[in-house]
Design a protein around this motif. Sequence first.
Motif, PDB file in Angstrom:
ATOM      1  N   LEU A  46       0.813  -1.220   0.000  1.00  0.00           N
ATOM      2  CA  LEU A  46       0.000   0.000   0.000  1.00  0.00           C
ATOM      3  C   LEU A  46       0.844   1.267   0.000  1.00  0.00           C
ATOM      4  CD1 LEU A  46      -2.839  -1.047   2.460  1.00  0.00           C
ATOM      5  CD2 LEU A  46      -3.097  -0.497   0.039  1.00  0.00           C
ATOM      6  N   LEU A  47       2.093   1.185   0.414  1.00  0.00           N
ATOM      7  CA  LEU A  47       2.938   2.384   0.438  1.00  0.00           C
ATOM      8  C   LEU A  47       3.078   3.000  -0.946  1.00  0.00           C
ATOM      9  CD1 LEU A  47       5.768   1.325   2.909  1.00  0.00           C
ATOM     10  CD2 LEU A  47       3.909   2.950   3.318  1.00  0.00           C
ATOM     11  N   ALA A  48       3.019   2.173  -1.979  1.00  0.00           N
ATOM     12  CA  ALA A  48       3.140   2.693  -3.343  1.00  0.00           C
ATOM     13  C   ALA A  48       1.901   3.457  -3.780  1.00  0.00           C
ATOM     14  CB  ALA A  48       3.409   1.540  -4.314  1.00  0.00           C
ATOM     15  N   VAL A  69      10.207  -2.107   5.143  1.00  0.00           N
ATOM     16  CA  VAL A  69      10.022  -0.778   4.560  1.00  0.00           C
ATOM     17  C   VAL A  69      11.366  -0.206   4.132  1.00  0.00           C
ATOM     18  CG1 VAL A  69       9.292   1.592   5.015  1.00  0.00           C
ATOM     19  CG2 VAL A  69       7.894  -0.317   5.837  1.00  0.00           C
ATOM     20  N   GLY A  70      12.396  -0.427   4.939  1.00  0.00           N
ATOM     21  CA  GLY A  70      13.721   0.072   4.601  1.00  0.00           C
ATOM     22  C   GLY A  70      14.239  -0.504   3.292  1.00  0.00           C
ATOM     23  N   ARG A  71      13.909  -1.767   3.020  1.00  0.00           N
ATOM     24  CA  ARG A  71      14.314  -2.367   1.748  1.00  0.00           C
ATOM     25  C   ARG A  71      13.524  -1.769   0.584  1.00  0.00           C
ATOM     26  NH1 ARG A  71      14.420  -6.946   5.215  1.00  0.00           N
ATOM     27  NH2 ARG A  71      12.311  -7.576   4.594  1.00  0.00           N
ATOM     28  N   ALA A  72      12.233  -1.484   0.821  1.00  0.00           N
ATOM     29  CA  ALA A  72      11.402  -0.931  -0.248  1.00  0.00           C
ATOM     30  C   ALA A  72      11.649   0.554  -0.467  1.00  0.00           C
ATOM     31  CB  ALA A  72       9.928  -1.163   0.083  1.00  0.00           C
ATOM     32  N   LEU A  73      11.973   1.284   0.619  1.00  0.00           N
ATOM     33  CA  LEU A  73      12.150   2.740   0.555  1.00  0.00           C
ATOM     34  C   LEU A  73      13.469   3.097   1.228  1.00  0.00           C
ATOM     35  CD1 LEU A  73       8.527   3.684   1.649  1.00  0.00           C
ATOM     36  CD2 LEU A  73       9.418   3.775  -0.681  1.00  0.00           C
ATOM     37  N   LEU A  89       0.557  13.499  11.489  1.00  0.00           N
ATOM     38  CA  LEU A  89       0.562  13.355  10.033  1.00  0.00           C
ATOM     39  C   LEU A  89       0.542  14.717   9.356  1.00  0.00           C
ATOM     40  CD1 LEU A  89      -1.861  10.400   9.201  1.00  0.00           C
ATOM     41  CD2 LEU A  89       0.548  10.580   8.526  1.00  0.00           C
ATOM     42  N   ALA A  90       1.379  14.885   8.360  1.00  0.00           N
ATOM     43  CA  ALA A  90       1.316  16.078   7.523  1.00  0.00           C
ATOM     44  C   ALA A  90       0.063  16.011   6.660  1.00  0.00           C
ATOM     45  CB  ALA A  90       2.560  16.152   6.639  1.00  0.00           C
ATOM     46  N   GLY A  91      -0.427  17.165   6.226  1.00  0.00           N
ATOM     47  CA  GLY A  91      -1.590  17.200   5.356  1.00  0.00           C
ATOM     48  C   GLY A  91      -1.361  16.375   4.106  1.00  0.00           C
ATOM     49  N   GLY A  92      -2.321  15.527   3.776  1.00  0.00           N
ATOM     50  CA  GLY A  92      -2.178  14.632   2.643  1.00  0.00           C
ATOM     51  C   GLY A  92      -1.483  13.335   2.982  1.00  0.00           C
ATOM     52  N   GLY A  93      -0.979  13.224   4.213  1.00  0.00           N
ATOM     53  CA  GLY A  93      -0.316  11.992   4.643  1.00  0.00           C
ATOM     54  C   GLY A  93      -1.329  10.902   4.936  1.00  0.00           C
ATOM     55  N   ALA A  94      -0.821   9.676   5.117  1.00  0.00           N
ATOM     56  CA  ALA A  94      -1.707   8.518   5.245  1.00  0.00           C
ATOM     57  C   ALA A  94      -1.402   7.709   6.493  1.00  0.00           C
ATOM     58  CB  ALA A  94      -1.573   7.617   4.022  1.00  0.00           C
TER      59      ALA A  94
END
Length: 203
Positions: free
Chosen positions: A38-40, A62-66, A134-139
């Motif tokens: 879902l991060l993508a 997550v570290g491997r993906a990002l 969370l910043a605005g627009g964050g999830a």
Amino acid sequence: MDAASSSAQRRFDQWAPTYDDGPLQPVYRSAHRGVVGLLATVRAPGRLLDLGCGTGRLLRAVGRALPHAALVGVDRSATMLAIARRTAPGAAFVHAHAERLPFEDAAFDVVTATFAARHWAAPRDALHHIRRVLAGGGAAIIADCLDRGPRRRGPRLDPGRCLPPPWDTLLAQSGLRVRSVEYVEGHGPVPTITLIVAIAPSS
């Protein structure tokens, strides 16, 4: 800390040394795959916070993906965090409760919580803090065994129909807007995992 929270913390401290070899790890791995996938689909997370991070397994994935994202894990168990610091050295770790997050407003682009929500003593407070950091627009991406209705699997189900109570009300009251709800296959005693993506409105 109330008696229930203190008891839960002791339980996780005792569980920590064998946590990554426990029988529920296949369930957690399935949830982690769902979260990483879902991060993508959300705002590119330059800063990601994992609540109830345990031994840091999700943060390692997550570290491997990002590889360029700044990763922070929070857990109430100091013993879990001691293991996480050894096994996920690329992340920062903070000993804290989801209901009292010690971070500035709008500090993160994504907040994840995998099988952590069930342990929140005050879900309303935890969701308030998630929205705050969370910043605005964050999830916020929440993965847990929340579905109390018929067992359903499939992508992107209508959140208006499928979000299990009381999470529909709690998320709405927190100011987070539910974007999607889906159910993915679990394992053994947890056959279905609920994945919720909720967005912090931009100011």
